[in-house]
Scaffold this motif. Sequence first.
Motif, PDB file in Angstrom:
ATOM      1  N   PRO A 127       0.807  -1.226   0.000  1.00  0.00           N
ATOM      2  CA  PRO A 127       0.000   0.000   0.000  1.00  0.00           C
ATOM      3  C   PRO A 127       0.835   1.270   0.000  1.00  0.00           C
ATOM      4  CG  PRO A 127      -0.030  -1.003   2.164  1.00  0.00           C
ATOM      5  CD  PRO A 127       0.683  -1.967   1.261  1.00  0.00           C
ATOM      6  N   ALA A 128       0.230   2.326  -0.525  1.00  0.00           N
ATOM      7  CA  ALA A 128       0.877   3.637  -0.486  1.00  0.00           C
ATOM      8  C   ALA A 128       1.032   4.121   0.949  1.00  0.00           C
ATOM      9  CB  ALA A 128       0.071   4.639  -1.315  1.00  0.00           C
ATOM     10  N   SER A 129       0.058   3.762   1.800  1.00  0.00           N
ATOM     11  CA  SER A 129       0.147   4.124   3.217  1.00  0.00           C
ATOM     12  C   SER A 129      -0.669   3.142   4.038  1.00  0.00           C
ATOM     13  CB  SER A 129      -0.351   5.553   3.458  1.00  0.00           C
ATOM     14  OG  SER A 129      -1.724   5.676   3.129  1.00  0.00           O
ATOM     15  N   GLN A 130      -0.271   2.988   5.291  1.00  0.00           N
ATOM     16  CA  GLN A 130      -1.006   2.156   6.231  1.00  0.00           C
ATOM     17  C   GLN A 130      -1.549   3.060   7.341  1.00  0.00           C
ATOM     18  OE1 GLN A 130       1.123  -1.408   7.538  1.00  0.00           O
ATOM     19  NE2 GLN A 130       2.445  -1.280   5.729  1.00  0.00           N
ATOM     20  N   VAL A 131      -2.848   2.971   7.578  1.00  0.00           N
ATOM     21  CA  VAL A 131      -3.505   3.874   8.521  1.00  0.00           C
ATOM     22  C   VAL A 131      -3.779   3.128   9.830  1.00  0.00           C
ATOM     23  CG1 VAL A 131      -5.539   5.302   8.950  1.00  0.00           C
ATOM     24  CG2 VAL A 131      -4.532   5.196   6.657  1.00  0.00           C
ATOM     25  N   ARG A 132      -3.361   3.738  10.927  1.00  0.00           N
ATOM     26  CA  ARG A 132      -3.561   3.162  12.258  1.00  0.00           C
ATOM     27  C   ARG A 132      -4.911   3.602  12.813  1.00  0.00           C
ATOM     28  NH1 ARG A 132      -2.114   5.083  17.552  1.00  0.00           N
ATOM     29  NH2 ARG A 132      -1.787   3.367  19.024  1.00  0.00           N
ATOM     30  N   ALA A 133      -5.588   2.687  13.497  1.00  0.00           N
ATOM     31  CA  ALA A 133      -6.853   2.994  14.151  1.00  0.00           C
ATOM     32  C   ALA A 133      -6.740   2.707  15.647  1.00  0.00           C
ATOM     33  CB  ALA A 133      -7.986   2.165  13.551  1.00  0.00           C
ATOM     34  N   VAL A 203     -16.425  -5.212  20.797  1.00  0.00           N
ATOM     35  CA  VAL A 203     -16.256  -4.430  19.574  1.00  0.00           C
ATOM     36  C   VAL A 203     -15.132  -5.051  18.754  1.00  0.00           C
ATOM     37  CG1 VAL A 203     -15.902  -2.138  18.593  1.00  0.00           C
ATOM     38  CG2 VAL A 203     -16.883  -2.367  20.885  1.00  0.00           C
ATOM     39  N   GLU A 204     -15.383  -5.236  17.459  1.00  0.00           N
ATOM     40  CA  GLU A 204     -14.353  -5.718  16.541  1.00  0.00           C
ATOM     41  C   GLU A 204     -14.202  -4.730  15.393  1.00  0.00           C
ATOM     42  OE1 GLU A 204     -14.610  -9.599  14.977  1.00  0.00           O
ATOM     43  OE2 GLU A 204     -14.379 -10.601  16.915  1.00  0.00           O
ATOM     44  N   ALA A 205     -12.995  -4.289  15.188  1.00  0.00           N
ATOM     45  CA  ALA A 205     -12.668  -3.462  14.031  1.00  0.00           C
ATOM     46  C   ALA A 205     -11.669  -4.252  13.200  1.00  0.00           C
ATOM     47  CB  ALA A 205     -12.084  -2.117  14.473  1.00  0.00           C
ATOM     48  N   LYS A 206     -12.187  -5.048  12.252  1.00  0.00           N
ATOM     49  CA  LYS A 206     -11.355  -5.931  11.430  1.00  0.00           C
ATOM     50  C   LYS A 206     -10.805  -5.114  10.266  1.00  0.00           C
ATOM     51  CE  LYS A 206     -11.359  -9.983  11.924  1.00  0.00           C
ATOM     52  NZ  LYS A 206     -10.430 -10.892  12.654  1.00  0.00           N
ATOM     53  N   LEU A 207      -9.838  -4.283  10.568  1.00  0.00           N
ATOM     54  CA  LEU A 207      -9.382  -3.258   9.628  1.00  0.00           C
ATOM     55  C   LEU A 207      -8.095  -3.606   8.893  1.00  0.00           C
ATOM     56  CD1 LEU A 207     -10.182  -0.196  11.915  1.00  0.00           C
ATOM     57  CD2 LEU A 207     -11.402  -0.867   9.839  1.00  0.00           C
ATOM     58  N   TYR A 208      -7.407  -4.645   9.305  1.00  0.00           N
ATOM     59  CA  TYR A 208      -6.142  -4.973   8.633  1.00  0.00           C
ATOM     60  C   TYR A 208      -6.399  -5.311   7.169  1.00  0.00           C
ATOM     61  CZ  TYR A 208      -1.857  -7.340   7.281  1.00  0.00           C
ATOM     62  OH  TYR A 208      -0.708  -7.722   6.629  1.00  0.00           O
ATOM     63  N   GLY A 209      -5.714  -4.597   6.290  1.00  0.00           N
ATOM     64  CA  GLY A 209      -5.834  -4.862   4.863  1.00  0.00           C
ATOM     65  C   GLY A 209      -7.070  -4.298   4.210  1.00  0.00           C
ATOM     66  N   VAL A 210      -7.902  -3.577   4.965  1.00  0.00           N
ATOM     67  CA  VAL A 210      -9.105  -2.972   4.388  1.00  0.00           C
ATOM     68  C   VAL A 210      -8.716  -1.724   3.604  1.00  0.00           C
ATOM     69  CG1 VAL A 210     -11.280  -1.806   4.944  1.00  0.00           C
ATOM     70  CG2 VAL A 210     -10.634  -3.895   6.161  1.00  0.00           C
ATOM     71  N   ALA A 211      -9.297  -1.579   2.421  1.00  0.00           N
ATOM     72  CA  ALA A 211      -8.984  -0.429   1.566  1.00  0.00           C
ATOM     73  C   ALA A 211      -9.731   0.799   2.056  1.00  0.00           C
ATOM     74  CB  ALA A 211      -9.374  -0.735   0.122  1.00  0.00           C
ATOM     75  N   GLY A 215      -5.260   4.638  -1.972  1.00  0.00           N
ATOM     76  CA  GLY A 215      -4.044   3.857  -1.774  1.00  0.00           C
ATOM     77  C   GLY A 215      -3.727   3.557  -0.327  1.00  0.00           C
ATOM     78  N   ALA A 216      -4.605   3.944   0.595  1.00  0.00           N
ATOM     79  CA  ALA A 216      -4.383   3.679   2.018  1.00  0.00           C
ATOM     80  C   ALA A 216      -5.118   2.409   2.433  1.00  0.00           C
ATOM     81  CB  ALA A 216      -4.867   4.858   2.860  1.00  0.00           C
ATOM     82  N   PHE A 217      -4.501   1.663   3.349  1.00  0.00           N
ATOM     83  CA  PHE A 217      -5.094   0.422   3.850  1.00  0.00           C
ATOM     84  C   PHE A 217      -4.958   0.370   5.369  1.00  0.00           C
ATOM     85  CE2 PHE A 217      -4.517  -0.517  -0.548  1.00  0.00           C
ATOM     86  CZ  PHE A 217      -5.460  -1.485  -0.877  1.00  0.00           C
ATOM     87  N   GLY A 218      -5.838  -0.405   5.977  1.00  0.00           N
ATOM     88  CA  GLY A 218      -5.803  -0.572   7.419  1.00  0.00           C
ATOM     89  C   GLY A 218      -4.544  -1.268   7.883  1.00  0.00           C
ATOM     90  N   ARG A 219      -3.958  -0.751   8.957  1.00  0.00           N
ATOM     91  CA  ARG A 219      -2.675  -1.272   9.450  1.00  0.00           C
ATOM     92  C   ARG A 219      -2.837  -2.490  10.347  1.00  0.00           C
ATOM     93  NH1 ARG A 219       1.676   2.592  12.640  1.00  0.00           N
ATOM     94  NH2 ARG A 219       3.301   1.032  12.992  1.00  0.00           N
TER      95      ARG A 219
END
Length: 381
Positions: A127-133, A203-211, A215-219
């Motif tokens: 990915p162009a960037s990985q976004v932290r939640a 609570v589940e935030a299944k964000l890894y690899g989510v677009a 170009g940003a994806f879940g970290r």
Amino acid sequence: MHRTVAALLLGLALVAGCSAKVETGTAKPVGGDNPPVAKFTTAPADGAVDAPVNVPVQVTVAEGTIDQVTVTNPEGQAVAGKLAEDKKSWASTEPLGFGKAYAYAGRATGTDGRPVDLKGGFTTLNPASQVRATLFPGDNDTMGVAVPIKVEFDADVSDRATVQKALTVTNSAGVQGSWAWLNSREVHYRPEKYWPANTQIHVEAKLYGVAYGGGAFGRADVTSDFTIGRNQVVKIDTPSHQLVVQRDGQTVATYPASFGKDDDPALNTPNGTFVVMQKFDTWSFDNPQYGYTNVVKKWSVRFSNHGEFIHENNDNAANIGKVNSSHGCANLLEADAKAYYDSAMVGDPVEVTGASMTLPAQFDWYDWQIPWAQWQTMSAL
């Protein structure tokens, strides 16, 4: 004559016998030159690039059964996976890494009894960037009945619908709620009414690899398990000069108070439903516009980022219970402030009525200032 014919016939018989023997010896085995019938299929396909990291790798075989399968990363480590009971498919059970090359290897035996080898590989997306939640409340927290669930991102999210599909909330009370995007980096969840007391929430935030878009994806995935505590609500009717504490709808404490000045809307304790956000043994108050800095007060409970607290102010004792003279906070006598402080919990609602000014829904946490019908429209789904 008869001997000659007999000899000839015997010779022919011998020749015929030799011919039959040669033909039998050169017969082709079962299957002949036909290829083995078993056939591997993989997802991602051999040679695939930009493969997703959050979708299980799938290996299947037709007209045969799998003897073994391995998928290895660039370091030679095998990806965890599970072979189906019928041995016709294998699936990975752990996520893949970003920007890595993976190799397939394996063998299957076809219904024709012949082996087939699996070879190949694929590359995952980089990915162009990985976004932290981050997720609030955290594991093992106990919160008040008005607490919102918050997911915050360290960069803007453009594909909010895709991200929201990766968020789930379950609870022991079976209460339904709704997500609402407060801005491009923050989404909250709350029910229509306050959470029932003693509710267990997952609570589940299944964000890894989510677009996320652009170009940003879940970290990483994030999860939380927390509890709603007792039901405690603070009710402030500013003309009454009293702060009322209720448990399960019953009044358990009433404290004389001085609220924000009635004749100046900028200094009101404003109308609205707020939420206890923080608690401090002492807090330094600064408002140079009104001529004070570093005024330290005890037992301070913040309920709005607009600047409102419930706190001790013995310096204002002459007005407490009689006149609204503060700059927006709820002033209590020290003993009462300590008693309230000890009972307060982050997430408790604070309901304010009777003021001349109603605070706009823009200062955290303003979730309960938004009507339910409007809140639902703020969902991306």
